[in-house]
Design a protein around this motif. Structure first.
Motif, PDB file in Angstrom:
ATOM      1  N   PRO A  43     -11.906  53.355  12.916  1.00  0.00           N
ATOM      2  CA  PRO A  43     -11.890  52.884  11.527  1.00  0.00           C
ATOM      3  C   PRO A  43     -10.571  52.248  11.099  1.00  0.00           C
ATOM      4  O   PRO A  43     -10.536  51.533  10.093  1.00  0.00           O
ATOM      5  CB  PRO A  43     -12.184  54.157  10.717  1.00  0.00           C
ATOM      6  CG  PRO A  43     -11.794  55.286  11.622  1.00  0.00           C
ATOM      7  CD  PRO A  43     -12.108  54.811  13.009  1.00  0.00           C
ATOM      8  N   GLY A  44      -9.507  52.469  11.847  1.00  0.00           N
ATOM      9  CA  GLY A  44      -8.222  51.882  11.489  1.00  0.00           C
ATOM     10  C   GLY A  44      -8.012  50.478  12.008  1.00  0.00           C
ATOM     11  O   GLY A  44      -6.988  49.853  11.719  1.00  0.00           O
ATOM     12  N   LEU A  45      -8.981  49.947  12.776  1.00  0.00           N
ATOM     13  CA  LEU A  45      -8.850  48.624  13.367  1.00  0.00           C
ATOM     14  C   LEU A  45      -9.830  47.644  12.721  1.00  0.00           C
ATOM     15  O   LEU A  45     -10.839  48.046  12.141  1.00  0.00           O
ATOM     16  CB  LEU A  45      -9.104  48.683  14.873  1.00  0.00           C
ATOM     17  CG  LEU A  45      -8.122  49.524  15.699  1.00  0.00           C
ATOM     18  CD1 LEU A  45      -8.538  49.520  17.160  1.00  0.00           C
ATOM     19  CD2 LEU A  45      -6.703  49.021  15.539  1.00  0.00           C
ATOM     20  N   ARG A  46      -9.517  46.384  12.861  1.00  0.00           N
ATOM     21  CA  ARG A  46     -10.371  45.322  12.308  1.00  0.00           C
ATOM     22  C   ARG A  46     -11.363  44.841  13.357  1.00  0.00           C
ATOM     23  O   ARG A  46     -10.989  44.545  14.503  1.00  0.00           O
ATOM     24  CB  ARG A  46      -9.487  44.162  11.842  1.00  0.00           C
ATOM     25  CG  ARG A  46     -10.244  42.890  11.491  1.00  0.00           C
ATOM     26  CD  ARG A  46      -9.260  41.755  11.215  1.00  0.00           C
ATOM     27  NE  ARG A  46      -9.900  40.452  11.314  1.00  0.00           N
ATOM     28  CZ  ARG A  46      -9.243  39.304  11.381  1.00  0.00           C
ATOM     29  NH1 ARG A  46      -7.916  39.307  11.371  1.00  0.00           N
ATOM     30  NH2 ARG A  46      -9.895  38.159  11.480  1.00  0.00           N
ATOM     31  N   PHE A  47     -12.624  44.735  12.949  1.00  0.00           N
ATOM     32  CA  PHE A  47     -13.677  44.200  13.816  1.00  0.00           C
ATOM     33  C   PHE A  47     -14.547  43.246  12.998  1.00  0.00           C
ATOM     34  O   PHE A  47     -14.990  43.591  11.909  1.00  0.00           O
ATOM     35  CB  PHE A  47     -14.533  45.323  14.402  1.00  0.00           C
ATOM     36  CG  PHE A  47     -13.785  46.226  15.346  1.00  0.00           C
ATOM     37  CD1 PHE A  47     -13.576  45.851  16.662  1.00  0.00           C
ATOM     38  CD2 PHE A  47     -13.273  47.433  14.897  1.00  0.00           C
ATOM     39  CE1 PHE A  47     -12.872  46.681  17.528  1.00  0.00           C
ATOM     40  CE2 PHE A  47     -12.569  48.270  15.761  1.00  0.00           C
ATOM     41  CZ  PHE A  47     -12.366  47.889  17.082  1.00  0.00           C
ATOM     42  N   ASP A  48     -14.792  42.049  13.559  1.00  0.00           N
ATOM     43  CA  ASP A  48     -15.557  41.020  12.864  1.00  0.00           C
ATOM     44  C   ASP A  48     -16.731  40.559  13.706  1.00  0.00           C
ATOM     45  O   ASP A  48     -16.619  40.436  14.941  1.00  0.00           O
ATOM     46  CB  ASP A  48     -14.678  39.792  12.571  1.00  0.00           C
ATOM     47  CG  ASP A  48     -13.477  40.112  11.703  1.00  0.00           C
ATOM     48  OD1 ASP A  48     -13.592  41.020  10.853  1.00  0.00           O
ATOM     49  OD2 ASP A  48     -12.429  39.469  11.895  1.00  0.00           O
ATOM     50  N   VAL A  49     -17.848  40.281  13.057  1.00  0.00           N
ATOM     51  CA  VAL A  49     -18.971  39.627  13.720  1.00  0.00           C
ATOM     52  C   VAL A  49     -18.654  38.142  13.815  1.00  0.00           C
ATOM     53  O   VAL A  49     -18.234  37.520  12.827  1.00  0.00           O
ATOM     54  CB  VAL A  49     -20.276  39.840  12.933  1.00  0.00           C
ATOM     55  CG1 VAL A  49     -21.426  39.078  13.603  1.00  0.00           C
ATOM     56  CG2 VAL A  49     -20.612  41.321  12.826  1.00  0.00           C
ATOM     57  N   GLY A  50     -18.823  37.573  14.999  1.00  0.00           N
ATOM     58  CA  GLY A  50     -18.514  36.155  15.151  1.00  0.00           C
ATOM     59  C   GLY A  50     -18.918  35.624  16.508  1.00  0.00           C
ATOM     60  O   GLY A  50     -19.284  36.377  17.413  1.00  0.00           O
ATOM     61  N   SER A  51     -18.848  34.315  16.644  1.00  0.00           N
ATOM     62  CA  SER A  51     -19.201  33.623  17.883  1.00  0.00           C
ATOM     63  C   SER A  51     -17.951  33.043  18.523  1.00  0.00           C
ATOM     64  O   SER A  51     -17.112  32.448  17.832  1.00  0.00           O
ATOM     65  CB  SER A  51     -20.188  32.496  17.581  1.00  0.00           C
ATOM     66  OG  SER A  51     -20.301  31.603  18.671  1.00  0.00           O
ATOM     67  N   MET A  52     -17.832  33.171  19.833  1.00  0.00           N
ATOM     68  CA  MET A  52     -16.699  32.586  20.535  1.00  0.00           C
ATOM     69  C   MET A  52     -16.712  31.061  20.459  1.00  0.00           C
ATOM     70  O   MET A  52     -15.679  30.426  20.645  1.00  0.00           O
ATOM     71  CB  MET A  52     -16.685  33.037  21.995  1.00  0.00           C
ATOM     72  CG  MET A  52     -16.429  34.505  22.195  1.00  0.00           C
ATOM     73  SD  MET A  52     -16.139  34.941  23.947  1.00  0.00           S
ATOM     74  CE  MET A  52     -17.683  34.397  24.701  1.00  0.00           C
ATOM     75  N   ALA A  53     -17.869  30.483  20.194  1.00  0.00           N
ATOM     76  CA  ALA A  53     -17.974  29.028  20.107  1.00  0.00           C
ATOM     77  C   ALA A  53     -17.475  28.479  18.776  1.00  0.00           C
ATOM     78  O   ALA A  53     -17.222  27.274  18.658  1.00  0.00           O
ATOM     79  CB  ALA A  53     -19.418  28.593  20.327  1.00  0.00           C
ATOM     80  N   ALA A  54     -17.329  29.348  17.789  1.00  0.00           N
ATOM     81  CA  ALA A  54     -16.875  28.901  16.457  1.00  0.00           C
ATOM     82  C   ALA A  54     -16.152  30.068  15.802  1.00  0.00           C
ATOM     83  O   ALA A  54     -16.677  30.720  14.899  1.00  0.00           O
ATOM     84  CB  ALA A  54     -18.053  28.441  15.613  1.00  0.00           C
ATOM     85  N   LEU A  55     -14.940  30.335  16.259  1.00  0.00           N
ATOM     86  CA  LEU A  55     -14.191  31.498  15.791  1.00  0.00           C
ATOM     87  C   LEU A  55     -13.668  31.275  14.374  1.00  0.00           C
ATOM     88  O   LEU A  55     -13.157  30.196  14.048  1.00  0.00           O
ATOM     89  CB  LEU A  55     -13.013  31.770  16.732  1.00  0.00           C
ATOM     90  CG  LEU A  55     -13.395  32.219  18.145  1.00  0.00           C
ATOM     91  CD1 LEU A  55     -12.193  32.123  19.075  1.00  0.00           C
ATOM     92  CD2 LEU A  55     -13.947  33.644  18.125  1.00  0.00           C
ATOM     93  N   ASN A  56     -13.768  32.292  13.554  1.00  0.00           N
ATOM     94  CA  ASN A  56     -13.237  32.238  12.192  1.00  0.00           C
ATOM     95  C   ASN A  56     -11.762  32.655  12.214  1.00  0.00           C
ATOM     96  O   ASN A  56     -11.349  33.640  11.592  1.00  0.00           O
ATOM     97  CB  ASN A  56     -14.052  33.148  11.279  1.00  0.00           C
ATOM     98  CG  ASN A  56     -13.674  32.983   9.819  1.00  0.00           C
ATOM     99  OD1 ASN A  56     -13.135  31.952   9.417  1.00  0.00           O
ATOM    100  ND2 ASN A  56     -13.915  34.019   9.025  1.00  0.00           N
TER     101      ASN A  56
END
Length: 215
Positions: free
Chosen positions: A93-106
């Motif tokens: 819970p102390g780390l950041r995790f994002d849903v995303g695609s390697m082809a279009a990184l945010n």
């Protein structure tokens, strides 16, 4: 309408397999000293040039992201599978995790000191891989490092070979061919680690980890 491309198929497969996958691989580094060694070397070269901001691209349930944090890096994870990201957030819970695609990184241009792609490109169809590598190059700062892990093809005349990964369709890569593709993307090989298959391995493939640097 449901998409039927490789990205959607892989995302859906990992969503379905996420709890089992997380349980199987949570302690995977414990019995893999060579993997720990290359990750430590990666952390050292990344930390030497900036504040150690690193993206774990294809982070799965987050155990490698957490290990990078333990090595002193400002690590966060990105994965296409929402279920994997949910499990990662619950476990760390102390780390950041994002849903995303390697082809279009945010991720903004040139902000990362390092990027890790640990067996995440193996589900990328060969014709789509150059665009993925271009994204890796885009988000890295000059002098930033990429560590990419993959299963090796055993026939140099066939630089990619399809294999059954159980979870989703996957590809093996001839190491020199992938290193050349990295170079074409502006990422020069610095070092590589070759791990020969061991009797206890699920698959009898050589494992390659390439360390590359953005000029």
């Amino acid at each position: 309408m449901v998409e039927h491309d490789a990205f959607s198929a892989t995302r859906e497969a990992y969503d379905a397999a996420a709890p089992t996958y997380a349980e199987l691989f949570r302690d995977t580094l414990r019995d893999r000293p060579l993997d720990r060694a290359i990750l430590s070397a990666f952390a050292e070269v990344v930390s030497a040039r900036g504040d150690g901001q690193v993206a774990d691209l294809g982070c799965g349930p987050g155990h490698i992201t957490a290990h990078l944090g333990e090595l002193g890096l400002a690590a966060f994870g990105v994965d296409a599978s929402p279920t994997m990201i949910k499990l990662a957030r619950q476990a760390y819970p102390g780390l950041r995790f994002d849903v995303g695609s390697m082809a279009a990184l945010n991720i903004a241009d040139g902000v990362l000191d390092g990027a890790l792609s640990r067996w995440s490109i193996i589900h990328t169809p060969p014709q789509e891989l150059p665009a993925i590598l271009a994204e890796f190059h885009r988000v890295l700062a000059p002098g930033g490092h990429l560590l990419v892990g993959f299963s090796a093809s055993d026939d140099p005349s066939h630089p990619t070979q399809v294999f059954d990964h159980t979870v989703a369709l996957a590809y093996r890569w001839w190491p020199d061919h992938l290193a050349a593709m990295l170079c074409e993307s502006g990422l020069a090989e610095v070092a590589r680690m070759v791990r020969e298959p061991q009797p206890t391995d699920r698959r009898q493939f050589r494992e390659i980890q390439l360390l590359a640097r953005k000029a």
